[in-house]
Design an enzyme around this catalytic site. Sequence first.
Site, mmCIF file in Angstrom:
data_model
loop_
_atom_site.group_PDB
_atom_site.id
_atom_site.type_symbol
_atom_site.label_atom_id
_atom_site.label_comp_id
_atom_site.label_asym_id
_atom_site.label_seq_id
_atom_site.Cartn_x
_atom_site.Cartn_y
_atom_site.Cartn_z
ATOM 1 N N GLU A 160 0.825 -1.216 0.000
ATOM 2 C CA GLU A 160 0.000 0.000 0.000
ATOM 3 C C GLU A 160 0.853 1.258 0.000
ATOM 4 O OE1 GLU A 160 -4.421 -0.739 1.900
ATOM 5 O OE2 GLU A 160 -2.983 0.333 3.117
ATOM 6 N N HIS A 208 8.185 -26.718 -1.760
ATOM 7 C CA HIS A 208 7.574 -27.845 -2.474
ATOM 8 C C HIS A 208 6.422 -27.380 -3.367
ATOM 9 C CE1 HIS A 208 9.862 -30.876 -0.137
ATOM 10 N NE2 HIS A 208 9.971 -29.822 0.665
ATOM 11 N N LYS A 234 -14.295 0.166 -3.981
ATOM 12 C CA LYS A 234 -15.413 0.544 -3.104
ATOM 13 C C LYS A 234 -16.456 1.324 -3.895
ATOM 14 C CE LYS A 234 -12.461 1.010 0.967
ATOM 15 N NZ LYS A 234 -11.854 1.962 1.882
#
Length: 447
Positions: free
Chosen positions: A287, A308, A422
């Site tokens: 951010e 792995h 948003k």
Amino acid sequence: MIGVDISQILGFVPQDRIDAFEPRVRDAIEQLEKGTGPGSDFTGWLDLASKTGRALLDEIKGVAKILRDNCDTVVVAGIGGSYLGSRAVIEAFQNSFSQLSDKGGNPVILFAGQNISEDYLFELGELLKTRRFGVINISKSGTTTETAIAFRVLKKQCEQQRGVEMARKVIVTVTDAEKGVARATATKEGYRTFVIPDNVGGRYSVLTPVGLLPIAVAGYDIDKLVEGAAAMESLTSSNVPFSKNPSAVYASARNALYQSGKKIEILVNFCPKLHFFSEWWKQLFGESEGKDGKGIYPSSVDFSTDLHSMGQWIQQGERIIFETVISVENVRHSYLVPFDDENLDGLNFMAGKHVDQVNKMAELGTRIAHVDGGVPNIRISVPELNEYWLGQLIYFFEKACGISGYLLGVNPFNQPGVEEYKKNMFALLGKPGYETESEAILSRIGK
Ligand code: PA5
């Protein structure tokens, strides 16, 4: 102390290219300390640890005790910076099987409001039906949808199950001093509250009540956490020479690597308890730096587990990555590989060795292999996982992030990009006030 070893990047970027950052780092630290750089309204975290007074720590511990005395389970509702820091610290310390193990009188800490999953909320509600639970509602803005939905649900269930009087005792709000619906609700209901300082953004807020209250409720030592952070504050201040300042060295090394084409930083741990610390770190750097078309992409792996799965890519995939390994020097428990008479599995060559010795050889072997494979490696050593050293590590990364953002030429304290989803979500849901956006987005998707 926390060590930063950049020797294994020098085959990729020469030392003088890292040292060349010194004057810019000096400027960056000065800008941070004097509050003259971009986003300086949000640099309150810089001296938060050294300024956190006994009164606040005692108040947090007092409220934590009320929750601990009255709850077997505490749900922390929050997202992003209002959640990742406390989860990172709690998971670093708690028993790996904490949900099933004896918690020594500590409440179970659960998290909510960090997603919008109907199944998650339903299952949480079912689980809580048999629990004496409390809630810590954490939101700086007080308006975050994920957290608000979870809190609405939890508040109702808590009041129904435990009665309004007890709910008032075991619901605590951490929010802005004045603004937002979380503050309004807390005032109306008479909840205990803590303030998130105006000048501290979410991802830098773990050492405010945002992180400290849940950590104290979980039973960990917040005095030591803050003490560790305050020590790192001194170790990274403007009067420390460049080569001795761990945050400065790390910030410069990663920017030198970025300029040489290493666009992805992988934070590596060899200790699964640090999984959520990496999540916190990803938010901090992601951010802070990912903007204006720039920024190292922060990713993370848990080794040896992910050797792995992602090990192949890291060893031989596109050479645009570097690794930063958090290496915990001492484990807390002792456990040896046992001897076996039959030795059918061929493991007797390591019998009598500590499991951690094997882990450390996996770490060293991986480091050598990855460097040989073209992946520069920064090693950050931490003496052990306790509150003091984790406090140091948190501040080390916060300071490095502030410096690094300025070296990159961005404002490391804003996050304008997170508003975009948003806006669309509210438009799609028909939130009042979003009529124009609603019309535009619905026609765009052919509705
Ligand atoms: O770092 C940030 O600012 C964000 O991640 C916020 O912490 C997150 O969006 C939650 O915001 P709020 O605390 O206002 O609910």
